[in-house]
Scaffold this motif. Structure first.
Motif, PDB file in Angstrom:
ATOM      1  N   GLY A  74       0.848  -1.186   0.000  1.00  0.00           N
ATOM      2  CA  GLY A  74       0.000   0.000   0.000  1.00  0.00           C
ATOM      3  C   GLY A  74       0.882   1.235   0.000  1.00  0.00           C
ATOM      4  N   LEU A  75       0.524   2.216  -0.786  1.00  0.00           N
ATOM      5  CA  LEU A  75       1.296   3.452  -0.866  1.00  0.00           C
ATOM      6  C   LEU A  75       0.600   4.572  -0.108  1.00  0.00           C
ATOM      7  CD1 LEU A  75       2.255   3.428  -4.671  1.00  0.00           C
ATOM      8  CD2 LEU A  75       3.536   2.471  -2.737  1.00  0.00           C
ATOM      9  N   HIS A  76       1.387   5.557   0.334  1.00  0.00           N
ATOM     10  CA  HIS A  76       0.810   6.744   0.983  1.00  0.00           C
ATOM     11  C   HIS A  76      -0.023   7.532  -0.017  1.00  0.00           C
ATOM     12  CE1 HIS A  76       2.989   6.504   4.778  1.00  0.00           C
ATOM     13  NE2 HIS A  76       4.121   6.322   4.118  1.00  0.00           N
ATOM     14  N   SER A  77       0.487   7.658  -1.235  1.00  0.00           N
ATOM     15  CA  SER A  77      -0.148   8.476  -2.265  1.00  0.00           C
ATOM     16  C   SER A  77      -0.285   7.658  -3.546  1.00  0.00           C
ATOM     17  CB  SER A  77       0.709   9.721  -2.537  1.00  0.00           C
ATOM     18  OG  SER A  77       0.315  10.357  -3.737  1.00  0.00           O
ATOM     19  N   GLN A  78      -1.430   7.827  -4.208  1.00  0.00           N
ATOM     20  CA  GLN A  78      -1.676   7.116  -5.459  1.00  0.00           C
ATOM     21  C   GLN A  78      -1.747   8.065  -6.652  1.00  0.00           C
ATOM     22  OE1 GLN A  78      -3.641   6.596  -2.661  1.00  0.00           O
ATOM     23  NE2 GLN A  78      -2.538   4.769  -2.050  1.00  0.00           N
ATOM     24  N   THR A  79      -1.042   9.182  -6.570  1.00  0.00           N
ATOM     25  CA  THR A  79      -1.002  10.048  -7.742  1.00  0.00           C
ATOM     26  C   THR A  79      -0.278   9.296  -8.854  1.00  0.00           C
ATOM     27  OG1 THR A  79       1.114  11.079  -7.225  1.00  0.00           O
ATOM     28  CG2 THR A  79      -0.873  12.116  -6.291  1.00  0.00           C
ATOM     29  N   GLU A  80      -0.554   9.654 -10.077  1.00  0.00           N
ATOM     30  CA  GLU A  80       0.071   8.955 -11.206  1.00  0.00           C
ATOM     31  C   GLU A  80       1.593   8.996 -11.111  1.00  0.00           C
ATOM     32  OE1 GLU A  80       0.048   6.576 -14.623  1.00  0.00           O
ATOM     33  OE2 GLU A  80      -1.505   7.039 -13.168  1.00  0.00           O
ATOM     34  N   ALA A  81       2.143  10.120 -10.719  1.00  0.00           N
ATOM     35  CA  ALA A  81       3.596  10.235 -10.596  1.00  0.00           C
ATOM     36  C   ALA A  81       4.139   9.278  -9.536  1.00  0.00           C
ATOM     37  CB  ALA A  81       3.988  11.668 -10.264  1.00  0.00           C
ATOM     38  N   ASP A  82       3.428   9.151  -8.415  1.00  0.00           N
ATOM     39  CA  ASP A  82       3.873   8.249  -7.351  1.00  0.00           C
ATOM     40  C   ASP A  82       3.740   6.786  -7.766  1.00  0.00           C
ATOM     41  OD1 ASP A  82       4.641  10.231  -5.525  1.00  0.00           O
ATOM     42  OD2 ASP A  82       2.586  10.443  -4.783  1.00  0.00           O
ATOM     43  N   LEU A  83       2.676   6.463  -8.486  1.00  0.00           N
ATOM     44  CA  LEU A  83       2.497   5.089  -8.968  1.00  0.00           C
ATOM     45  C   LEU A  83       3.613   4.721  -9.943  1.00  0.00           C
ATOM     46  CD1 LEU A  83      -1.357   5.161  -9.526  1.00  0.00           C
ATOM     47  CD2 LEU A  83      -0.149   3.965  -7.684  1.00  0.00           C
ATOM     48  N   ILE A  84       3.912   5.620 -10.860  1.00  0.00           N
ATOM     49  CA  ILE A  84       4.971   5.378 -11.847  1.00  0.00           C
ATOM     50  C   ILE A  84       6.326   5.261 -11.148  1.00  0.00           C
ATOM     51  CG2 ILE A  84       6.246   6.438 -13.759  1.00  0.00           C
ATOM     52  CD1 ILE A  84       3.495   7.491 -14.746  1.00  0.00           C
ATOM     53  N   ALA A  85       6.566   6.087 -10.139  1.00  0.00           N
ATOM     54  CA  ALA A  85       7.831   6.030  -9.406  1.00  0.00           C
ATOM     55  C   ALA A  85       7.986   4.678  -8.705  1.00  0.00           C
ATOM     56  CB  ALA A  85       7.915   7.167  -8.392  1.00  0.00           C
ATOM     57  N   PHE A  86       6.899   4.181  -8.095  1.00  0.00           N
ATOM     58  CA  PHE A  86       6.995   2.884  -7.428  1.00  0.00           C
ATOM     59  C   PHE A  86       7.223   1.772  -8.452  1.00  0.00           C
ATOM     60  CE2 PHE A  86       5.475  -1.123  -5.784  1.00  0.00           C
ATOM     61  CZ  PHE A  86       6.218  -1.212  -4.612  1.00  0.00           C
ATOM     62  N   GLU A  87       6.515   1.823  -9.565  1.00  0.00           N
ATOM     63  CA  GLU A  87       6.706   0.818 -10.615  1.00  0.00           C
ATOM     64  C   GLU A  87       8.166   0.776 -11.065  1.00  0.00           C
ATOM     65  OE1 GLU A  87       3.944   2.116 -13.576  1.00  0.00           O
ATOM     66  OE2 GLU A  87       2.268   1.041 -12.674  1.00  0.00           O
ATOM     67  N   LYS A  88       8.748   1.934 -11.257  1.00  0.00           N
ATOM     68  CA  LYS A  88      10.149   2.015 -11.696  1.00  0.00           C
ATOM     69  C   LYS A  88      11.069   1.403 -10.641  1.00  0.00           C
ATOM     70  CE  LYS A  88      13.609   5.211 -13.410  1.00  0.00           C
ATOM     71  NZ  LYS A  88      13.970   6.590 -13.681  1.00  0.00           N
ATOM     72  N   THR A  89      10.806   1.703  -9.390  1.00  0.00           N
ATOM     73  CA  THR A  89      11.607   1.134  -8.308  1.00  0.00           C
ATOM     74  C   THR A  89      11.464  -0.379  -8.269  1.00  0.00           C
ATOM     75  OG1 THR A  89      11.391   3.158  -7.009  1.00  0.00           O
ATOM     76  CG2 THR A  89      12.001   1.160  -5.809  1.00  0.00           C
ATOM     77  N   GLU A 105      -7.957  -2.574  -1.865  1.00  0.00           N
ATOM     78  CA  GLU A 105      -7.227  -2.270  -0.638  1.00  0.00           C
ATOM     79  C   GLU A 105      -5.715  -2.232  -0.815  1.00  0.00           C
ATOM     80  OE1 GLU A 105      -8.403  -4.751   2.631  1.00  0.00           O
ATOM     81  OE2 GLU A 105     -10.459  -4.813   1.907  1.00  0.00           O
ATOM     82  N   VAL A 106      -5.202  -2.937  -1.805  1.00  0.00           N
ATOM     83  CA  VAL A 106      -3.762  -3.033  -2.038  1.00  0.00           C
ATOM     84  C   VAL A 106      -3.433  -2.320  -3.347  1.00  0.00           C
ATOM     85  CG1 VAL A 106      -1.883  -4.649  -2.492  1.00  0.00           C
ATOM     86  CG2 VAL A 106      -3.620  -5.215  -0.791  1.00  0.00           C
ATOM     87  N   ASP A 107      -2.345  -1.567  -3.350  1.00  0.00           N
ATOM     88  CA  ASP A 107      -1.964  -0.851  -4.565  1.00  0.00           C
ATOM     89  C   ASP A 107      -1.148  -1.724  -5.524  1.00  0.00           C
ATOM     90  OD1 ASP A 107      -3.154   1.676  -3.905  1.00  0.00           O
ATOM     91  OD2 ASP A 107      -1.554   1.918  -2.417  1.00  0.00           O
ATOM     92  N   PHE A 108      -0.240  -2.538  -4.975  1.00  0.00           N
ATOM     93  CA  PHE A 108       0.605  -3.388  -5.821  1.00  0.00           C
ATOM     94  C   PHE A 108       0.737  -4.775  -5.206  1.00  0.00           C
ATOM     95  CE2 PHE A 108       1.917   0.789  -7.191  1.00  0.00           C
ATOM     96  CZ  PHE A 108       2.105   0.636  -8.551  1.00  0.00           C
ATOM     97  N   LEU A 109       0.813  -5.756  -6.082  1.00  0.00           N
ATOM     98  CA  LEU A 109       1.108  -7.130  -5.696  1.00  0.00           C
ATOM     99  C   LEU A 109       2.423  -7.506  -6.362  1.00  0.00           C
ATOM    100  CD1 LEU A 109       0.256  -9.836  -4.366  1.00  0.00           C
ATOM    101  CD2 LEU A 109      -0.843 -10.398  -6.540  1.00  0.00           C
ATOM    102  N   LEU A 110       3.393  -7.918  -5.560  1.00  0.00           N
ATOM    103  CA  LEU A 110       4.707  -8.288  -6.071  1.00  0.00           C
ATOM    104  C   LEU A 110       4.926  -9.781  -5.863  1.00  0.00           C
ATOM    105  CD1 LEU A 110       6.875  -5.467  -4.409  1.00  0.00           C
ATOM    106  CD2 LEU A 110       5.598  -5.365  -6.556  1.00  0.00           C
ATOM    107  N   LYS A 111       5.310 -10.467  -6.918  1.00  0.00           N
ATOM    108  CA  LYS A 111       5.727 -11.863  -6.789  1.00  0.00           C
ATOM    109  C   LYS A 111       7.243 -11.857  -6.675  1.00  0.00           C
ATOM    110  CE  LYS A 111       5.919 -16.334  -9.092  1.00  0.00           C
ATOM    111  NZ  LYS A 111       5.630 -17.071 -10.337  1.00  0.00           N
ATOM    112  N   CYS A 112       7.742 -12.425  -5.589  1.00  0.00           N
ATOM    113  CA  CYS A 112       9.167 -12.405  -5.312  1.00  0.00           C
ATOM    114  C   CYS A 112       9.718 -13.829  -5.302  1.00  0.00           C
ATOM    115  CB  CYS A 112       9.432 -11.761  -3.950  1.00  0.00           C
ATOM    116  SG  CYS A 112       8.750 -10.088  -3.793  1.00  0.00           S
ATOM    117  N   VAL A 113      10.887 -14.010  -5.873  1.00  0.00           N
ATOM    118  CA  VAL A 113      11.572 -15.301  -5.883  1.00  0.00           C
ATOM    119  C   VAL A 113      12.971 -15.074  -5.325  1.00  0.00           C
ATOM    120  CG1 VAL A 113      12.381 -17.219  -7.309  1.00  0.00           C
ATOM    121  CG2 VAL A 113      10.215 -16.090  -7.856  1.00  0.00           C
TER     122      VAL A 113
END
Length: 158
Positions: A74-89, A105-113
């Protein structure tokens, strides 16, 4: 623009999704056409972007990657710029093999290996929770994988 596919195109896509290393001659035989038009069709499907690439599927356990886990972020902010920044990270983290932006309820789901539980814990603490704009992280460890079909459920949609 949506591309119109005929039954042969669908058959080609189905065969290639099941076995990306199939030879053109064998593919043509399976779909019931000769090799030259089969190759032309495959190239047209590639150029149209329907075939994005080819991969080799590896056995992660045999390579020492024992843990597959999911992180719900979950992110603090869901502005487009913040979403794109998290995706890049997230795209820069090698542990993250798949990343989905979700609604709800969740902004991103990450599958980790990762090789082991300690590596996953280190990733969560060192990278994920420390990342800019991350508000919450929930994790789930997989017990076993019970299905792993190709990406697209192949059924002719004509």
């Amino acid at each position: 623009m949506k591309i119109r596919l005929d039954a042969i195109d669908w058959h080609i896509l189905n065969e290639l999704q099941a076995d990306g290393r199939i030879t053109n001659v064998e593919l043509a035989r399976r779909v019931g056409i000769s090799a030259p038009p089969c190759l032309r069709r495959v190239r047209a499907l590639e150029e149209a972007g329907l075939i994005r690439g080819y991969r080799t599927l590896l056995d992660e356990k045999q390579l020492g990657y024992e843990v597959t886990a999911f992180a719900m972020v979950g992110l603090h902010s869901q502005t487009e710029a913040d979403l794109i920044a998290f995706e890049k990270t997230a795209n820069g983290w090698p542990e993250v093999r798949e990343c989905y932006m979700l609604s709800g309820e969740v902004d991103f789901l990450l599958k980790c290996v990762v090789p082991d539980l300690q590596s996953f814990q280190n990733f969560i603490i060192r990278d994920l929770t420390a990342a800019s704009n991350v508000d919450s992280v929930r994790t789930a460890l997989t017990i076993r994988q019970t299905k792993n079909d190709p990406v697209v459920p192949m059924k002719e949609l004509g």
